[in-house]
Enzyme design. Structure first.
Site, short mmCIF file in Angstrom:
data_model
loop_
_atom_site.label_atom_id
_atom_site.label_comp_id
_atom_site.label_asym_id
_atom_site.label_seq_id
_atom_site.Cartn_x
_atom_site.Cartn_y
_atom_site.Cartn_z
N CYS A 58 0.83 -1.21 0.00
CA CYS A 58 0.00 0.00 0.00
C CYS A 58 0.86 1.26 0.00
CB CYS A 58 -0.91 0.01 1.23
SG CYS A 58 -1.91 1.50 1.39
N CYS A 93 -1.56 5.59 7.74
CA CYS A 93 -2.98 5.89 7.92
C CYS A 93 -3.53 5.28 9.19
CB CYS A 93 -3.77 5.40 6.71
SG CYS A 93 -4.08 3.62 6.67
N CYS A 100 -3.33 -0.32 9.09
CA CYS A 100 -2.50 -1.53 9.05
C CYS A 100 -1.23 -1.31 9.86
CB CYS A 100 -2.13 -1.88 7.61
SG CYS A 100 -3.54 -2.31 6.57
N CYS A 118 -7.19 1.60 -1.01
CA CYS A 118 -7.05 0.79 0.20
C CYS A 118 -6.95 -0.67 -0.22
CB CYS A 118 -8.25 0.99 1.13
SG CYS A 118 -8.18 -0.03 2.63
N GLN A 130 -19.96 -8.74 10.21
CA GLN A 130 -18.56 -9.16 10.14
C GLN A 130 -17.87 -8.41 9.01
OE1 GLN A 130 -17.21 -10.93 12.44
NE2 GLN A 130 -19.09 -11.62 13.45
N PHE A 156 -25.95 -12.47 21.87
CA PHE A 156 -25.36 -11.35 21.13
C PHE A 156 -25.50 -11.64 19.63
CE2 PHE A 156 -23.00 -12.05 25.08
CZ PHE A 156 -23.15 -10.84 25.73
N ASP A 176 -21.20 -14.34 20.71
CA ASP A 176 -20.26 -13.47 19.98
C ASP A 176 -20.39 -12.06 20.53
OD1 ASP A 176 -18.54 -12.28 18.21
OD2 ASP A 176 -19.82 -12.51 16.45
N CYS A 231 -13.48 -11.18 18.89
CA CYS A 231 -12.43 -10.44 18.19
C CYS A 231 -11.36 -9.97 19.16
CB CYS A 231 -13.02 -9.25 17.44
SG CYS A 231 -13.84 -8.04 18.50
#
Length: 419
Positions: free
Chosen positions: A63, A75, A78, A152, A253, A280, A348, A374
């Site tokens: 990128c 940015c 990442c 992106c 997701q 959830f 979740d 996550c």
């Protein structure tokens, strides 16, 4: 500001390189283990100035916005585009392993499931008005500075192709001086844009935004602070064989490819359960897939998401019964007596985890559990509670839904052994 030469020995949990110095650890973004670097130190913060000796794992990032060597770089989206794939995969899987080890959990952690560049369907941009129109991009790491994005590499082709349209719309929306969130979901039949701003719109401004959106062919819907301003066509997502119309700005997701893997793991584990509860549940990512074989009860605090799930289930053909319940599981978790009805359970939760709820699950007779998260740290805490309650962790699968970042999705499958 002072200059120093440092040797990077390892990566931290956020993807920054770490050097050990007499004054303690120094974190250096955009570096790797094995790098010898020249940095500028300012009040304990290190900025990479030059790589004197590169790590053997250092590669060219794909990128143009990544890293300190590029104009408008860094940015903030990442952290590790400059690391070779094998080392990157080992580091990301290691985040999950380390989280489990911190709780003394002995569980089989599978190989990292990869997602490809260009498959991110949900992207949250930052935007703000400037003298030359609106700037649209991402916040620079550890900063409120917005870095303008021309492309992106993780976002879907449709989002990348629509960036000129998105910038035009951001310019129309930016009637206040404050920065605002510009969320874009790549759905069918077009982009679903949800704007979250700290300012209000006057009626002429609302009309201008509606007119501007009508002229942009890629946009299906645009909402402002949860109010739908224009919906040319209802956005659609497929959860298994069921079509869902997600609410504006609702959680989904981030990657469809990752969601498919997660759905297969959860359904493969719970598919033979006659009755399943989905905690959830959101708009039905797992509930609607599970309903192909099981009676599902979906519990969620977000009313619009739950309504979307309910409408989709009622329209669909061939599903087992699906019931829904609006309930804040942090304040009012399902109790032991309520859990007796179910043979399977999936949860979740948000990044904070489900500590209070899993306390009741750990004492339940639910046979099979799929835990999705996550956040490996809070997941490990929740798994520890379940394991102490008698459950056995069968597998833990890390999924690279958030490519080149420090975030990782995890699906853990548990079972209560027969007594």
């Amino acid at each position: 500001m002072s200059a120093q030469t440092l040797e990077i020995t390892r990566l931290g949990g956020q993807g920054d390189g770490i050097a050990d110095t007499p004054a303690g650890q120094v974190f250096v973004p955009f570096t790797l283990p094995g790098d010898v670097v020249n940095v500028a130190m300012d009040k304990g913060r290190a900025t990479l100035m030059a790589v004197l000796e590169p790590s053997p794992d250092r590669v060219t990032p794909p990128c143009p916005h990544f890293g300190p060597d590029f104009e408008n770089a860094g940015c903030g989206g990442c952290a590790l585009q400059h690391q070779a794939d094998e080392a990157y995969r080992a580091w990301k899987r290691g985040l999950v392993v380390a989280a489990l080890e911190s709780r003394n959990i002995d569980a089989k952690v599978g190989a990292l499931v990869s997602t490809a560049p260009g498959t991110r369907r949900r992207v949250v941009f930052a935007a703000r008005r400037t003298d030359k129109g609106a700037i649209l991009g991402f916040n620079k790491a550890s900063s409120h500075q917005i870095v303008k994005i021309e492309t992106c590499v993780i976002a879907s082709p449709r989002i990348n192709q629509a960036l000129p349209e998105l910038r035009r719309l951001a310019t129309t929306v930016a009637v206040g001086k404050e920065a605002f969130r510009f969320s874009v979901l790549d759905a069918l039949p077009g982009l679903d844009i949800a704007i979250d701003a700290p300012f209000k719109l006057k009626e002429p401004e609302r009309l201008r935004i509606i007119s501007a959106t009508r002229a942009e062919p890629s946009v299906a819907r645009l909402s402002f602070n949860d109010e739908i301003l224009i919906e040319k066509q209802p956005p659609e997502l497929n959860f298994g064989s069921v079509v869902v119309n997600p609410p504006p700005g609702g959680f989904v997701q981030a990657s469809n490819a990752a969601e498919l893997v997660m759905g297969d793991l959860v359904c493969g584990h719970l598919g033979k359960s006659k009755r399943v509860v989905d905690l959830f549940s959101g708009s039905g990512t797992f509930a609607l897939r599970l309903a192909q074989n099981s009676h599902v009860h979906a519990v969620e605090a977000d009313g619009p998401a739950l309504n979307a799930l309910d409408r989709a289930a009622r329209r669909a053909h061939g599903l087992k019964p699906v019931t829904v319940e609006k309930r804040d599981l942090f304040r009012r978790p399902l109790m032991l007596a309520e859990l007796k009805a179910y043979q399977g359970l999936v949860f979740d939760p948000p990044r904070a985890g489900a500590e209070v709820q899993v306390g009741d699950i750990a004492r339940s007779t639910v046979k099979r559990i799929a835990a999705v998260s996550c956040n490996p740290t809070t997941l490990a805490r929740d798994l520890e509670i379940l394991i102490k309650g008698g459950y056995k962790a069968l597998s833990v699968t890390p999924i690279d839904q958030f490519l080149w970042s420090s975030h990782v999705e995890v699906v853990a499958l548990l079972e209560r052994p027969k007594r």
